[in-house]
Design a protein around this motif. Structure first.
Motif, PDB file in Angstrom:
ATOM      1  N   GLU A 114      -9.279 -16.828  17.328  1.00  0.00           N
ATOM      2  CA  GLU A 114      -8.961 -16.694  18.659  1.00  0.00           C
ATOM      3  C   GLU A 114      -7.541 -16.339  19.346  1.00  0.00           C
ATOM      4  O   GLU A 114      -7.376 -15.639  20.183  1.00  0.00           O
ATOM      5  CB  GLU A 114      -9.548 -18.066  19.325  1.00  0.00           C
ATOM      6  N   ASN A 115      -6.834 -17.280  18.521  1.00  0.00           N
ATOM      7  CA  ASN A 115      -5.306 -17.000  18.958  1.00  0.00           C
ATOM      8  C   ASN A 115      -4.276 -16.277  17.868  1.00  0.00           C
ATOM      9  O   ASN A 115      -3.169 -16.296  18.101  1.00  0.00           O
ATOM     10  CB  ASN A 115      -4.836 -18.516  19.070  1.00  0.00           C
ATOM     11  N   ASP A 116      -4.987 -15.311  17.093  1.00  0.00           N
ATOM     12  CA  ASP A 116      -4.042 -14.602  16.317  1.00  0.00           C
ATOM     13  C   ASP A 116      -3.303 -15.419  15.539  1.00  0.00           C
ATOM     14  O   ASP A 116      -2.093 -14.888  15.429  1.00  0.00           O
ATOM     15  CB  ASP A 116      -3.802 -13.394  16.965  1.00  0.00           C
ATOM     16  N   LYS A 117      -3.911 -16.312  14.714  1.00  0.00           N
ATOM     17  CA  LYS A 117      -2.530 -17.068  13.940  1.00  0.00           C
ATOM     18  C   LYS A 117      -2.944 -17.010  12.372  1.00  0.00           C
ATOM     19  O   LYS A 117      -4.344 -16.740  12.215  1.00  0.00           O
ATOM     20  CB  LYS A 117      -2.526 -18.551  14.169  1.00  0.00           C
ATOM     21  N   ASP A 118      -2.089 -17.205  11.558  1.00  0.00           N
ATOM     22  CA  ASP A 118      -2.595 -17.395  10.148  1.00  0.00           C
ATOM     23  C   ASP A 118      -3.384 -18.591   9.953  1.00  0.00           C
ATOM     24  O   ASP A 118      -3.194 -19.389  10.587  1.00  0.00           O
ATOM     25  CB  ASP A 118      -1.304 -17.571   9.306  1.00  0.00           C
ATOM     26  N   PRO A 119      -4.489 -18.566   9.164  1.00  0.00           N
ATOM     27  CA  PRO A 119      -5.143 -19.438   8.884  1.00  0.00           C
ATOM     28  C   PRO A 119      -4.511 -20.498   8.218  1.00  0.00           C
ATOM     29  O   PRO A 119      -3.483 -20.289   7.533  1.00  0.00           O
ATOM     30  CB  PRO A 119      -6.330 -18.782   8.085  1.00  0.00           C
ATOM     31  N   VAL A 120      -5.085 -21.814   8.312  1.00  0.00           N
ATOM     32  CA  VAL A 120      -4.287 -22.713   7.528  1.00  0.00           C
ATOM     33  C   VAL A 120      -4.345 -22.512   6.085  1.00  0.00           C
ATOM     34  O   VAL A 120      -3.296 -22.841   5.248  1.00  0.00           O
ATOM     35  CB  VAL A 120      -5.055 -24.077   7.742  1.00  0.00           C
ATOM     36  N   VAL A 121      -5.319 -21.947   5.339  1.00  0.00           N
ATOM     37  CA  VAL A 121      -5.524 -21.639   4.078  1.00  0.00           C
ATOM     38  C   VAL A 121      -5.148 -19.950   3.820  1.00  0.00           C
ATOM     39  O   VAL A 121      -6.218 -19.386   4.179  1.00  0.00           O
ATOM     40  CB  VAL A 121      -6.714 -22.053   3.447  1.00  0.00           C
ATOM     41  N   THR A 122      -4.022 -19.572   3.567  1.00  0.00           N
ATOM     42  CA  THR A 122      -3.895 -18.038   3.614  1.00  0.00           C
ATOM     43  C   THR A 122      -4.348 -17.577   2.120  1.00  0.00           C
ATOM     44  O   THR A 122      -4.245 -18.115   1.382  1.00  0.00           O
ATOM     45  CB  THR A 122      -2.271 -17.792   3.870  1.00  0.00           C
ATOM     46  N   PRO A 123      -4.767 -16.201   2.220  1.00  0.00           N
ATOM     47  CA  PRO A 123      -4.994 -15.461   1.166  1.00  0.00           C
ATOM     48  C   PRO A 123      -3.860 -15.567   0.126  1.00  0.00           C
ATOM     49  O   PRO A 123      -4.075 -15.566  -1.154  1.00  0.00           O
ATOM     50  CB  PRO A 123      -5.441 -14.242   1.619  1.00  0.00           C
ATOM     51  N   GLU A 124      -2.748 -15.400   0.523  1.00  0.00           N
ATOM     52  CA  GLU A 124      -1.482 -15.666  -0.428  1.00  0.00           C
ATOM     53  C   GLU A 124      -1.370 -16.771  -1.220  1.00  0.00           C
ATOM     54  O   GLU A 124      -1.206 -16.504  -2.280  1.00  0.00           O
ATOM     55  CB  GLU A 124      -0.328 -15.248   0.398  1.00  0.00           C
ATOM     56  N   GLN A 125      -1.909 -17.851  -0.558  1.00  0.00           N
ATOM     57  CA  GLN A 125      -1.648 -19.150  -1.372  1.00  0.00           C
ATOM     58  C   GLN A 125      -2.739 -19.117  -2.146  1.00  0.00           C
ATOM     59  O   GLN A 125      -2.444 -19.640  -3.372  1.00  0.00           O
ATOM     60  CB  GLN A 125      -1.970 -20.224  -0.195  1.00  0.00           C
ATOM     61  N   ALA A 126      -4.123 -18.744  -1.971  1.00  0.00           N
ATOM     62  CA  ALA A 126      -5.159 -18.748  -2.752  1.00  0.00           C
ATOM     63  C   ALA A 126      -5.001 -17.929  -3.907  1.00  0.00           C
ATOM     64  O   ALA A 126      -5.470 -18.197  -5.092  1.00  0.00           O
ATOM     65  CB  ALA A 126      -6.496 -18.756  -1.833  1.00  0.00           C
ATOM     66  N   TYR A 127      -4.275 -16.887  -3.709  1.00  0.00           N
ATOM     67  CA  TYR A 127      -4.138 -15.613  -4.794  1.00  0.00           C
ATOM     68  C   TYR A 127      -3.528 -16.621  -5.968  1.00  0.00           C
ATOM     69  O   TYR A 127      -3.638 -16.565  -7.197  1.00  0.00           O
ATOM     70  CB  TYR A 127      -3.575 -14.670  -4.261  1.00  0.00           C
ATOM     71  N   ILE A 128      -2.234 -17.452  -5.560  1.00  0.00           N
ATOM     72  CA  ILE A 128      -1.354 -18.058  -6.411  1.00  0.00           C
ATOM     73  C   ILE A 128      -2.125 -19.041  -7.178  1.00  0.00           C
ATOM     74  O   ILE A 128      -2.192 -19.160  -8.355  1.00  0.00           O
ATOM     75  CB  ILE A 128      -0.146 -18.554  -5.740  1.00  0.00           C
ATOM     76  N   VAL A 129      -2.872 -19.905  -6.548  1.00  0.00           N
ATOM     77  CA  VAL A 129      -3.900 -20.776  -7.214  1.00  0.00           C
ATOM     78  C   VAL A 129      -4.653 -19.975  -8.354  1.00  0.00           C
ATOM     79  O   VAL A 129      -4.766 -20.459  -9.535  1.00  0.00           O
ATOM     80  CB  VAL A 129      -4.614 -21.379  -6.424  1.00  0.00           C
ATOM     81  N   THR A 130      -5.491 -18.870  -7.970  1.00  0.00           N
ATOM     82  CA  THR A 130      -6.077 -18.171  -8.903  1.00  0.00           C
ATOM     83  C   THR A 130      -5.252 -17.668 -10.070  1.00  0.00           C
ATOM     84  O   THR A 130      -5.963 -17.713 -11.274  1.00  0.00           O
ATOM     85  CB  THR A 130      -6.695 -16.813  -8.137  1.00  0.00           C
ATOM     86  N   GLN A 131      -4.137 -17.175  -9.490  1.00  0.00           N
ATOM     87  CA  GLN A 131      -3.388 -16.628 -10.860  1.00  0.00           C
ATOM     88  C   GLN A 131      -2.757 -17.785 -11.836  1.00  0.00           C
ATOM     89  O   GLN A 131      -2.793 -17.629 -13.014  1.00  0.00           O
ATOM     90  CB  GLN A 131      -1.982 -16.350 -10.125  1.00  0.00           C
ATOM     91  N   ILE A 132      -2.696 -18.953 -11.380  1.00  0.00           N
ATOM     92  CA  ILE A 132      -2.212 -20.176 -12.260  1.00  0.00           C
ATOM     93  C   ILE A 132      -3.675 -20.567 -12.990  1.00  0.00           C
ATOM     94  O   ILE A 132      -3.541 -20.771 -14.150  1.00  0.00           O
ATOM     95  CB  ILE A 132      -1.723 -21.290 -11.379  1.00  0.00           C
ATOM     96  N   LEU A 133      -4.653 -20.666 -12.607  1.00  0.00           N
ATOM     97  CA  LEU A 133      -6.172 -20.969 -13.224  1.00  0.00           C
ATOM     98  C   LEU A 133      -6.384 -20.149 -14.223  1.00  0.00           C
ATOM     99  O   LEU A 133      -6.447 -20.450 -15.496  1.00  0.00           O
ATOM    100  CB  LEU A 133      -7.170 -21.150 -12.341  1.00  0.00           C
ATOM    101  N   GLU A 134      -5.957 -18.702 -14.042  1.00  0.00           N
ATOM    102  CA  GLU A 134      -6.417 -17.734 -14.852  1.00  0.00           C
ATOM    103  C   GLU A 134      -5.370 -17.924 -16.011  1.00  0.00           C
ATOM    104  O   GLU A 134      -5.568 -17.737 -17.331  1.00  0.00           O
ATOM    105  CB  GLU A 134      -6.154 -16.215 -14.294  1.00  0.00           C
ATOM    106  N   ALA A 135      -4.166 -18.213 -15.798  1.00  0.00           N
ATOM    107  CA  ALA A 135      -3.174 -18.273 -16.842  1.00  0.00           C
ATOM    108  C   ALA A 135      -3.272 -19.436 -17.790  1.00  0.00           C
ATOM    109  O   ALA A 135      -3.087 -19.403 -18.791  1.00  0.00           O
ATOM    110  CB  ALA A 135      -1.731 -18.294 -15.989  1.00  0.00           C
ATOM    111  N   ILE A 136      -3.938 -20.414 -17.294  1.00  0.00           N
ATOM    112  CA  ILE A 136      -4.417 -21.496 -18.077  1.00  0.00           C
ATOM    113  C   ILE A 136      -5.406 -21.101 -19.011  1.00  0.00           C
ATOM    114  O   ILE A 136      -5.052 -21.604 -20.242  1.00  0.00           O
ATOM    115  CB  ILE A 136      -4.675 -22.848 -17.179  1.00  0.00           C
ATOM    116  N   TYR A 137      -6.390 -20.494 -18.624  1.00  0.00           N
ATOM    117  CA  TYR A 137      -7.367 -19.911 -19.509  1.00  0.00           C
ATOM    118  C   TYR A 137      -6.702 -19.142 -20.800  1.00  0.00           C
ATOM    119  O   TYR A 137      -7.081 -19.319 -21.735  1.00  0.00           O
ATOM    120  CB  TYR A 137      -8.546 -19.306 -18.500  1.00  0.00           C
TER     121      TYR A 137
END
Ligand SMILES: NC(=O)c1ccc[n+]([C@@H]2O[C@H](COP(=O)([O-])OP(=O)(O)OC[C@H]3O[C@@H](n4cnc5c(N)ncnc54)[C@H](O)[C@@H]3O)[C@@H](O)[C@H]2O)c1
Length: 376
Positions: free
Chosen positions: A341-364
């Motif tokens: 509604e207020n055109d703000k960044d969401p609390v969980v941004t896709p940039e942040q979630a992407y880094i989480v995914t990168q790290i998990l993949e690197a552990i595997y």
């Protein structure tokens, strides 16, 4: 009245839809309405529409058809992990905002495509890391932002169960989920760690992954599994180095011979103070939806070692939205609607979630190759 409500479409009407999202939508029914329900199993979409839809809700078994027809402004992607990317990308391209359940995707390549598509289309994308809205976590985040801990240079991300392997749905299916406890519950703990540290620059990852409990289902909280069909890991451990030298140890397991489970919890060690999430947290059976927890701080003052121990935070609070106990899912929805509604960044941004995914993949990858994975 209903014209002013935000219209929502749901893809995947399974367990997380029923446990987390549908009750939150119902509670926020003055603000939102569910106009489309899609599931490849038609009865699931029908049942959900009957219970939570409007008189005009439409049922689909094909999300592409749904996207071509629906006037929903937001799509919720609540399918198994292997379908997150294609449905999210198609929804963003159809000019819908998207909340996709965690983990963002099964691979970092898919997560990157989701991130890039959100940027290209200008639509908002967030990931369902609802633990950020727990009150213990919010208290810890406030302390970190106020620099109460100083420089956090060591952290532990805890996602270990003693024996609670989820035996329903597709959790044990590597092809559909991309992995086991690391990608399922490790993802939450790592998200909390990076977010509270506000450090998203990993440079090196080492990992170990174990399949040791395949035949050892005795005492499992959710009943025995089929040793023939389980093909995901039962434990995974990661050692992550950040650009500024900070180090994170991540432990994730559905079945580990330990006395005390610790899930959705973190330990932060800073130059001024340490802090730990120690309450029930996400280890409670209703973890996706409750908001209980506790946070402790440890430091030294007046020549003494001092513990602020523990600040217990549970039950309804400032974000209570009415008749039922406060739920993190309600807070997640409220924050997401506010961002749109207020055109703000969401609390969980896709940039942040992407880094989480990168790290998990690197552990595997590190576990598979026996090598350190460089992320720069
Ligand atoms: N936020 C949390 O704490 C949390 C907790 C549990 C699960 N999840 C996530 O939620 C997602 C779903 O998990 P779940 O436990 O609800 O699984 P589930 O199997 O119970 O439900 C998934 C539903 O999606 C449907 N589906 C599959 N492919 C589809 C497609 N292409 N189009 C439409 N429908 C499709 C299935 O038929 C099923 O009904 C997963 O990504 C999981 O990681 C998040």
């Amino acid at each position: 009245m209903s014209q002013s409500k935000t219209k929502i479409a749901v893809v995947g009407c399974g367990r997380i839809a029923a446990a987390k999202h549908f009750p939150a939508f119902k509670k926020a029914s003055a603000k939102v309405e569910l106009v489309a329900f899609c599931d490849i199993v038609a009865e699931r979409a029908e049942e959900a529409a009957q219970k939570y839809g409007t008189d005009n809700s439409v049922i689909y078994t094909d999300y592409n058809k749904m996207l071509a027809e629906t006037d929903a402004e937001i799509v919720y992607v609540l399918t198994p992990n292997n379908a997150h990317c294609e449905i999210t990308v198609a929804s963003l391209q159809a000019q819908k905002h998207v909340l996709c359940e965690k983990p963002m995707a099964a691979t970092s390549e898919e997560a990157k495509l989701m991130l890039d598509t959100a940027k290209e289309t200008g639509m908002k994308l967030t990931i369902g890391y609802q633990n950020r809205f727990r009150k213990d976590v919010q208290t810890l985040k406030t302390a970190c932002t106020a620099d109460e801990l100083g420089e956090v240079y060591f952290a532990k991300a805890h996602a270990v169960r003693r024996k609670a392997v989820p035996t329903w749905g597709v959790f044990l299916d590597k092809e559909k989920q991309g992995g086991g406890p690391l990608i399922d519950i490790g993802t939450h703990a790592l998200d909390l760690t990076l977010w509270t540290m506000d450090n998203y620059k990993p440079v090196q990852v080492n990992g170990s992954v174990f399949h040791k409990m395949k035949d050892n289902y005795e005492g499992n909280l959710f009943g025995p599994w089929d040793p023939e069909t389980i093909d995901v890991e039962d434990s995974a451990f990661g050692f992550i180095k950040m650009e500024n030298g900070a180090t994170i140890f991540l432990e994730a397991s559905w079945a580990l011979n330990i006395q005390k489970p610790r899930e959705g919890q973190i330990t932060l060690c800073g130059t001024k103070s340490g802090a730990e999430l120690v309450g029930e947290g996400a280890a409670a059976p209703t973890s996706a939806v409750n908001g209980t927890g506790a946070v402790t701080f440890n430091t030294a003052k007046l020549g003494q070692l001092v513990d602020i121990d523990p600040i217990v935070i549970s039950g309804p609070g400032p974000m209570d939205m009415g008749d039922e106990p406060w739920r993190v899912a309600d807070a997640e929805l409220a924050a997401w609607l506010d961002a749109i509604e207020n055109d703000k960044d969401p609390v969980v941004t896709p940039e942040q979630a992407y880094i989480v995914t990168q790290i998990l993949e690197a552990i595997y990858q590190s576990a598979e190759t026996g090598k350190t994975i460089d992320l720069v």
